[in-house]
Scaffold this motif. Sequence first.
Motif, PDB file in Angstrom:
ATOM      1  N   PRO A  78      51.255  52.554  45.869  1.00  0.00           N
ATOM      2  CA  PRO A  78      52.516  51.858  46.151  1.00  0.00           C
ATOM      3  C   PRO A  78      53.651  52.352  45.245  1.00  0.00           C
ATOM      4  N   SER A  79      53.354  52.596  43.958  1.00  0.00           N
ATOM      5  CA  SER A  79      54.449  53.025  43.074  1.00  0.00           C
ATOM      6  C   SER A  79      54.963  54.413  43.455  1.00  0.00           C
TER       7      SER A  79
ATOM      8  N   VAL B 200      75.358  52.635  43.634  1.00  0.00           N
ATOM      9  CA  VAL B 200      75.066  52.007  42.337  1.00  0.00           C
ATOM     10  C   VAL B 200      74.019  50.920  42.566  1.00  0.00           C
ATOM     11  N   GLU B 201      74.249  50.108  43.590  1.00  0.00           N
ATOM     12  CA  GLU B 201      73.342  49.009  43.927  1.00  0.00           C
ATOM     13  C   GLU B 201      71.995  49.549  44.425  1.00  0.00           C
ATOM     14  N   GLU B 202      72.040  50.537  45.298  1.00  0.00           N
ATOM     15  CA  GLU B 202      70.810  51.088  45.888  1.00  0.00           C
ATOM     16  C   GLU B 202      69.903  51.689  44.815  1.00  0.00           C
ATOM     17  N   GLU B 203      70.513  52.437  43.895  1.00  0.00           N
ATOM     18  CA  GLU B 203      69.700  53.049  42.835  1.00  0.00           C
ATOM     19  C   GLU B 203      69.142  51.987  41.894  1.00  0.00           C
ATOM     20  N   ALA B 204      69.958  50.991  41.550  1.00  0.00           N
ATOM     21  CA  ALA B 204      69.504  49.946  40.630  1.00  0.00           C
ATOM     22  C   ALA B 204      68.355  49.146  41.247  1.00  0.00           C
ATOM     23  N   THR B 205      68.475  48.819  42.519  1.00  0.00           N
ATOM     24  CA  THR B 205      67.423  48.043  43.199  1.00  0.00           C
ATOM     25  C   THR B 205      66.117  48.830  43.270  1.00  0.00           C
ATOM     26  N   ALA B 206      66.216  50.105  43.650  1.00  0.00           N
ATOM     27  CA  ALA B 206      65.017  50.941  43.772  1.00  0.00           C
ATOM     28  C   ALA B 206      64.381  51.151  42.394  1.00  0.00           C
ATOM     29  N   ASP B 207      65.220  51.304  41.370  1.00  0.00           N
ATOM     30  CA  ASP B 207      64.722  51.521  40.020  1.00  0.00           C
ATOM     31  C   ASP B 207      63.957  50.297  39.504  1.00  0.00           C
ATOM     32  N   THR B 208      64.525  49.114  39.731  1.00  0.00           N
ATOM     33  CA  THR B 208      63.864  47.878  39.300  1.00  0.00           C
ATOM     34  C   THR B 208      62.525  47.709  40.022  1.00  0.00           C
ATOM     35  N   LEU B 209      62.558  47.913  41.334  1.00  0.00           N
ATOM     36  CA  LEU B 209      61.324  47.751  42.110  1.00  0.00           C
ATOM     37  C   LEU B 209      60.259  48.741  41.634  1.00  0.00           C
ATOM     38  N   TYR B 210      60.657  49.977  41.416  1.00  0.00           N
ATOM     39  CA  TYR B 210      59.715  50.996  40.961  1.00  0.00           C
ATOM     40  C   TYR B 210      59.064  50.571  39.645  1.00  0.00           C
TER      41      TYR B 210
ATOM     42  N   MET C 104      54.444  48.333  36.589  1.00  0.00           N
ATOM     43  CA  MET C 104      53.927  47.366  35.615  1.00  0.00           C
ATOM     44  C   MET C 104      52.667  46.667  36.093  1.00  0.00           C
ATOM     45  N   VAL C 105      52.623  46.343  37.387  1.00  0.00           N
ATOM     46  CA  VAL C 105      51.526  45.501  37.889  1.00  0.00           C
ATOM     47  C   VAL C 105      50.484  46.285  38.679  1.00  0.00           C
ATOM     48  N   GLU C 106      50.665  47.588  38.784  1.00  0.00           N
ATOM     49  CA  GLU C 106      49.860  48.335  39.750  1.00  0.00           C
ATOM     50  C   GLU C 106      48.351  48.179  39.583  1.00  0.00           C
ATOM     51  N   SER C 107      47.912  47.985  38.338  1.00  0.00           N
ATOM     52  CA  SER C 107      46.471  47.869  38.129  1.00  0.00           C
ATOM     53  C   SER C 107      45.953  46.476  38.488  1.00  0.00           C
ATOM     54  N   SER C 108      46.870  45.540  38.779  1.00  0.00           N
ATOM     55  CA  SER C 108      46.420  44.188  39.122  1.00  0.00           C
ATOM     56  C   SER C 108      46.846  43.799  40.538  1.00  0.00           C
TER      57      SER C 108
END
Length: 171
Positions: free
Chosen positions: A82-83, A127-137, A142-146
């Motif tokens: 997913p990441s 600006v918004e698109e990059e910030a949103t994608a960056d946060t989601l990534y 952070m949680v990928e192993s769980s």
Amino acid sequence: MNSKVEKALNEQVHAEFFSFYLYLSVAAYFTAQHLDGFSHWMRIQAQEEFGHAMKLFDYLNERGGTVELMALEAPQKEWDSPSSAVEAVLKHEQYISNRINQIVDLATAENDHATTVMMHWYVNEQVEEEATADTLYHQVKMVESSPHGLLMIDRELAGRPAPVSEAGAEA
Ligand SMILES: [Fe+2]
Ligand SMILES: [Fe+2]
């Protein structure tokens, strides 16, 4: 209209339609992973990209330019995790921002003030698109192993509302 600007805008119509196509492909990948919230979010993101393309399509027509639609290449369809799928979106948004900056530079050099002003909408949008994608990534990383963490994000993404206008743009 200025032929260099016209060509650059047509290429951007293509780039935005390709974004639409790529994000649909990411949506299909997430559906196959049973992450329906991620899939829903990507599908709405794809709708927004369709809106971005149509806004340029309308602008070209409004200025007496000629719309030239180009062939769409097949987007990637498999990712390792997913990441890495979300990372593909982030990288693509960074690429789109670069292209948009180049169009602003070109329009400015060609003294096409109307295009420069119109393209400022895209500069802000990126600006918004990059910030949103960056946060989601970073959150997915952070949680990928769980699986629990991934499902929590999935539930949150499921709540993304559809774009307001029929074209999918927010303007
Ligand atoms: Fe876009
Ligand atoms: Fe985008």
